[in-house]
Write a protein that holds these residues in place. Sequence first.
Motif, PDB file in Angstrom:
ATOM      1  N   THR A 156      45.627  48.091  29.643  1.00 34.44           N
ATOM      2  CA  THR A 156      46.965  48.148  30.236  1.00 34.44           C
ATOM      3  C   THR A 156      46.993  47.386  31.566  1.00 34.44           C
ATOM      4  N   ASP A 157      48.209  47.272  32.131  1.00 36.68           N
ATOM      5  CA  ASP A 157      48.399  46.514  33.368  1.00 36.68           C
ATOM      6  C   ASP A 157      47.619  47.136  34.525  1.00 36.68           C
ATOM      7  N   ALA A 158      46.927  46.304  35.239  1.00 34.56           N
ATOM      8  CA  ALA A 158      46.108  46.803  36.345  1.00 34.56           C
ATOM      9  C   ALA A 158      46.089  45.782  37.470  1.00 34.56           C
ATOM     10  N   ILE A 159      45.709  46.261  38.637  1.00 30.96           N
ATOM     11  CA  ILE A 159      45.575  45.381  39.800  1.00 30.96           C
ATOM     12  C   ILE A 159      44.098  45.203  40.117  1.00 30.96           C
ATOM     13  N   ASP A 160      43.710  43.965  40.333  1.00 29.85           N
ATOM     14  CA  ASP A 160      42.341  43.623  40.709  1.00 29.85           C
ATOM     15  C   ASP A 160      42.317  43.386  42.228  1.00 29.85           C
ATOM     16  N   LEU A 161      42.043  44.449  42.966  1.00 32.34           N
ATOM     17  CA  LEU A 161      42.051  44.337  44.429  1.00 32.34           C
ATOM     18  C   LEU A 161      40.974  43.382  44.927  1.00 32.34           C
ATOM     19  N   GLY A 162      39.779  43.483  44.344  1.00 35.70           N
ATOM     20  CA  GLY A 162      38.672  42.622  44.778  1.00 35.70           C
ATOM     21  C   GLY A 162      38.980  41.152  44.544  1.00 35.70           C
ATOM     22  N   GLY A 163      39.584  40.855  43.390  1.00 32.94           N
ATOM     23  CA  GLY A 163      39.969  39.476  43.090  1.00 32.94           C
ATOM     24  C   GLY A 163      40.963  38.960  44.103  1.00 32.94           C
ATOM     25  N   GLY A 164      41.924  39.805  44.461  1.00 24.08           N
ATOM     26  CA  GLY A 164      42.931  39.416  45.441  1.00 24.08           C
ATOM     27  C   GLY A 164      42.332  39.205  46.823  1.00 24.08           C
ATOM     28  N   VAL A 165      41.462  40.088  47.215  1.00 27.47           N
ATOM     29  CA  VAL A 165      40.812  39.976  48.529  1.00 27.47           C
ATOM     30  C   VAL A 165      40.021  38.670  48.615  1.00 27.47           C
ATOM     31  N   CYS A 166      39.234  38.401  47.586  1.00 31.54           N
ATOM     32  CA  CYS A 166      38.404  37.187  47.606  1.00 31.54           C
ATOM     33  C   CYS A 166      39.271  35.934  47.621  1.00 31.54           C
ATOM     34  N   ALA A 167      40.377  35.948  46.881  1.00 34.19           N
ATOM     35  CA  ALA A 167      41.251  34.775  46.848  1.00 34.19           C
ATOM     36  C   ALA A 167      41.842  34.490  48.228  1.00 34.19           C
ATOM     37  N   VAL A 168      42.280  35.539  48.909  1.00 35.36           N
ATOM     38  CA  VAL A 168      42.845  35.349  50.253  1.00 35.36           C
ATOM     39  C   VAL A 168      41.784  34.809  51.203  1.00 35.36           C
ATOM     40  N   HIS A 209      34.976  49.341  46.033  1.00 33.70           N
ATOM     41  CA  HIS A 209      36.393  49.699  45.906  1.00 33.70           C
ATOM     42  C   HIS A 209      36.684  49.932  44.435  1.00 33.70           C
ATOM     43  N   ILE A 210      37.890  50.378  44.132  1.00 30.97           N
ATOM     44  CA  ILE A 210      38.215  50.652  42.729  1.00 30.97           C
ATOM     45  C   ILE A 210      38.377  49.335  41.967  1.00 30.97           C
ATOM     46  N   GLY A 211      37.763  49.250  40.810  1.00 29.82           N
ATOM     47  CA  GLY A 211      37.849  48.038  39.995  1.00 29.82           C
ATOM     48  C   GLY A 211      39.098  48.048  39.131  1.00 29.82           C
ATOM     49  N   PRO A 212      39.487  46.865  38.618  1.00 30.44           N
ATOM     50  CA  PRO A 212      40.699  46.795  37.794  1.00 30.44           C
ATOM     51  C   PRO A 212      40.624  47.703  36.567  1.00 30.44           C
ATOM     52  N   GLU A 213      39.418  47.894  36.029  1.00 31.65           N
ATOM     53  CA  GLU A 213      39.299  48.716  34.813  1.00 31.65           C
ATOM     54  C   GLU A 213      39.753  50.154  35.053  1.00 31.65           C
ATOM     55  N   CYS A 214      39.741  50.581  36.321  1.00 32.80           N
ATOM     56  CA  CYS A 214      40.133  51.949  36.673  1.00 32.80           C
ATOM     57  C   CYS A 214      41.443  51.998  37.458  1.00 32.80           C
ATOM     58  N   TYR A 215      42.081  50.841  37.623  1.00 32.40           N
ATOM     59  CA  TYR A 215      43.246  50.804  38.504  1.00 32.40           C
ATOM     60  C   TYR A 215      44.505  50.389  37.758  1.00 32.40           C
ATOM     61  N   GLU A 216      44.806  51.160  36.735  1.00 33.84           N
ATOM     62  CA  GLU A 216      46.065  50.985  36.004  1.00 33.84           C
ATOM     63  C   GLU A 216      47.227  51.378  36.912  1.00 33.84           C
ATOM     64  N   ARG A 268      46.112  47.992  48.233  1.00 33.88           N
ATOM     65  CA  ARG A 268      47.172  47.179  47.631  1.00 33.88           C
ATOM     66  C   ARG A 268      48.236  46.808  48.660  1.00 33.88           C
ATOM     67  N   VAL A 269      48.712  47.789  49.409  1.00 38.53           N
ATOM     68  CA  VAL A 269      49.823  47.554  50.328  1.00 38.53           C
ATOM     69  C   VAL A 269      49.405  46.622  51.471  1.00 38.53           C
ATOM     70  N   GLY A 270      48.269  46.915  52.094  1.00 41.33           N
ATOM     71  CA  GLY A 270      47.820  46.098  53.224  1.00 41.33           C
ATOM     72  C   GLY A 270      47.440  44.688  52.807  1.00 41.33           C
ATOM     73  N   LEU A 271      46.791  44.574  51.656  1.00 42.56           N
ATOM     74  CA  LEU A 271      46.406  43.256  51.150  1.00 42.56           C
ATOM     75  C   LEU A 271      47.639  42.377  50.967  1.00 42.56           C
ATOM     76  N   LEU A 272      48.667  42.935  50.311  1.00 40.94           N
ATOM     77  CA  LEU A 272      49.880  42.148  50.046  1.00 40.94           C
ATOM     78  C   LEU A 272      50.683  41.898  51.323  1.00 40.94           C
TER      79      LEU A 272
END
Length: 256
Positions: free
Chosen positions: A198-210, A167-174, A137-141
């Motif tokens: 609940t609120d979660a972060i989709d790291l894979g989605g963010g990585v692919c978008a970048v 990597h951890i999926g959004p379903e497990c990354y509340e 999360r930190v490095g991606l952002l």
Amino acid sequence: MAFATLLAPEVNGGVGVAFTDRWGGVSEPPYDTWNFGIGKDSSEHVSANFALLAQATGCGQVAIAAQCHGIDVARVGEGFSFFGKDSLDLAHAPTVVADALVSVSTDVALAMRVADCVPVVLADKGKRVIAVAHAGRVGLLAGVLQATLEAMRREGAKQITAWVGPHIGPECYEVPLDMAQAAWEQLPATRGLSAAGTDAIDLGGGVCAVLEAEGVDVERVDPCTSCDPRFFSHRRDRGVTGRQVGVVWLGPSGSA
Ligand SMILES: [Zn+2]
């Protein structure tokens, strides 16, 4: 052999790509068995695990860095510490602080260590430039992927392909709402929902978008590390676990 996926250089334009899972090494519980995390596990076992990786890639040595969720990219070359069958002394390493490695050398595999964060392997097969990045999360952002691409382009890379690993999926990354909102605002593709809704972060989605915004061809090979018992997961195992790696290496010139 415990690669979650493996592309040998012979079938991938001269570039080897691998993401290890937790099996195939020599470490004992709770680091069983192919652990690359340094510090808590027996250093003899971790050294042996690196030697197995060096052997599996055919490079004979592996370069790693001291990762800190930053955006520094290190070019692998002179002055670097390597791990493999000829240098197993983990007491002296790693010395270079970076969250991405870039190289044009054929004799060394590059590895980034993760256990929920996203391992991203990158290559320009034609220009023979390779890289691997650690994108949590930190490095991606903070822009670790943009920094990695910039470093690759400085080495002549143009047509870059990326493999996004387990990597951890959004379903497990509340995460707490303020943390989620900060990520969503900066990078909308990180918006996710946990299994509980609940609120979660989709790291894979963010990585692919970048990566896609930068014109990179993206391949996802990314089961959830927390759901899938084949992998180490920092969150699932409550911090007491090992580290798997994303790995990239160049085969001999002409092996494509
Ligand atoms: Zn999951």
